[in-house]
Design a protein around this motif. Structure first.
Motif, PDB file in Angstrom:
ATOM      1  N   HIS A  47      -1.519  12.132   1.944  1.00 26.92           N
ATOM      2  CA  HIS A  47      -1.771  12.199   0.465  1.00 26.92           C
ATOM      3  C   HIS A  47      -2.901  11.259   0.063  1.00 26.92           C
ATOM      4  O   HIS A  47      -3.867  11.393  -0.426  1.00 26.92           O
ATOM      5  CB  HIS A  47      -0.616  11.454  -0.284  1.00 26.92           C
ATOM      6  N   ILE A  48      -2.969  10.269   1.235  1.00 26.60           N
ATOM      7  CA  ILE A  48      -4.261   9.134   0.962  1.00 26.60           C
ATOM      8  C   ILE A  48      -5.331   9.825   1.240  1.00 26.60           C
ATOM      9  O   ILE A  48      -6.331   9.668   0.421  1.00 26.60           O
ATOM     10  CB  ILE A  48      -4.142   7.830   1.695  1.00 26.60           C
ATOM     11  N   ALA A 107       1.937  11.785  -4.343  1.00 26.28           N
ATOM     12  CA  ALA A 107       1.771  10.342  -3.494  1.00 26.28           C
ATOM     13  C   ALA A 107       2.893   9.594  -4.078  1.00 26.28           C
ATOM     14  O   ALA A 107       3.645   9.071  -3.155  1.00 26.28           O
ATOM     15  CB  ALA A 107       0.531   9.511  -3.654  1.00 26.28           C
ATOM     16  N   SER A 145       6.259   8.551  -1.719  1.00 22.50           N
ATOM     17  CA  SER A 145       6.686   6.945  -1.589  1.00 22.50           C
ATOM     18  C   SER A 145       7.882   6.985  -2.278  1.00 22.50           C
ATOM     19  O   SER A 145       8.554   6.325  -1.518  1.00 22.50           O
ATOM     20  CB  SER A 145       5.528   6.177  -2.383  1.00 22.50           C
ATOM     21  N   ALA A 187       0.244   8.582   4.654  1.00 25.57           N
ATOM     22  CA  ALA A 187      -0.913   8.016   5.343  1.00 25.57           C
ATOM     23  C   ALA A 187      -1.950   9.369   5.884  1.00 25.57           C
ATOM     24  O   ALA A 187      -3.177   9.179   5.610  1.00 25.57           O
ATOM     25  CB  ALA A 187      -0.688   7.376   6.556  1.00 25.57           C
TER      26      ALA A 187
END
Length: 255
Positions: free
Chosen positions: A49-50, A175, A179, A46
């Protein structure tokens, strides 16, 4: 072991419940630690990467809008329309350069930082080319401006878009890896926590069974002796060595 066996029953119970409390506390602390690891992985996604993906996506869209407006500038327009397009180009430039600065300020791996730096240089080169096109356009030499825009400038734009796509791919892969790491941590945390719960239940069950035997067995011996006395057998004796020095042992010796 003999120290525990000779303790009063109240202290045996206190130690047994203390052991259960320690087991529960250890389970809770371990669960918190595992959840903290999962939360850390989520925070990285959060917080790193985002935002990078959003910045690169914004750069991609803004660069395309910028190119489209450049092409529209070559058409014949009124001075007001030319000013409008110039203002929008300036706005796109501000947005794109702002996102580039945000990217450069983020925590990046060396390869990612090098890719961002290359993108920044490509954008600077493309901007220099745009200034030449804008000058030709202001001079009314639309043919020369079009030739430059569709020639060297087009090649620079394609190189710019290719670098943007490279960054998008890199950040998508990063990402996905983050994840997958978060999913692995969550699965490991579940396995460890359930294993510790099972172990805790086993320890509690063994402790309860052992404590129950420590109390039940001497009471059963006393009950058998009491039944013999009730049946008139006054010659049988208790083996006091089989009793511990707790309340039940004291009762057996008094009996």
């Amino acid at each position: 072991m003999s120290f525990f066996l000779n303790l009063p029953i109240s202290k045996k119970l206190l130690l047994a419940f203390s052991l259960m409390a320690v087991v529960v506390l250890a389970l809770g602390l371990f669960a918190i630690q595992q959840l903290a690891r999962v939360n850390e992985a989520s925070t990285i996604i959060a917080g790193e990467h985002i935002p990078r993906l959003l910045s690169v996506a914004t750069i991609d869209v803004t660069a395309s809008d910028y190119r489209r407006r450049q092409l529209r500038m070559l058409e014949k327009h009124t001075p007001e329309e030319i000013q409008k397009y110039a203002s929008r180009l300036q706005s796109d430039q501000t947005i794109l350069e702002g996102e580039l600065k945000k990217l450069q300020a983020m925590k990046l791996e060396p390869d990612d930082a090098a890719s961002v730096q290359e993108l920044s240089q490509l954008w600077t080169d493309y901007q220099n080319q745009h200034q030449q096109i804008a000058t030709l356009n202001q001079q009314g030499d639309l043919a020369a401006a079009a030739q430059l825009l569709n020639g060297a400038s087009d090649k620079q734009f394609l190189a710019l878009k290719a670098q943007i796509q490279k960054l998008i791919t890199i950040n998508h892969e990063d990402a996905r890896a983050a994840s997958a790491d978060g999913d692995r941590l969550y699965a490991d945390a579940q396995l460890y926590i359930w294993s510790l719960i099972a172990l805790s239940l086993l320890i509690v069950a063994l402790a309860a069974w052992s404590l129950g035997n420590l109390i039940r067995t001497p009471l059963h011996r006393l009950m058998q002796q009491a039944e013999k006395v009730a049946d008139g057998d006054l010659r049988s004796q208790l083996d006091y060595e089989r009793f511990h020095h707790d309340e039940i042992g004291t009762l057996a010796r008094a009996f």
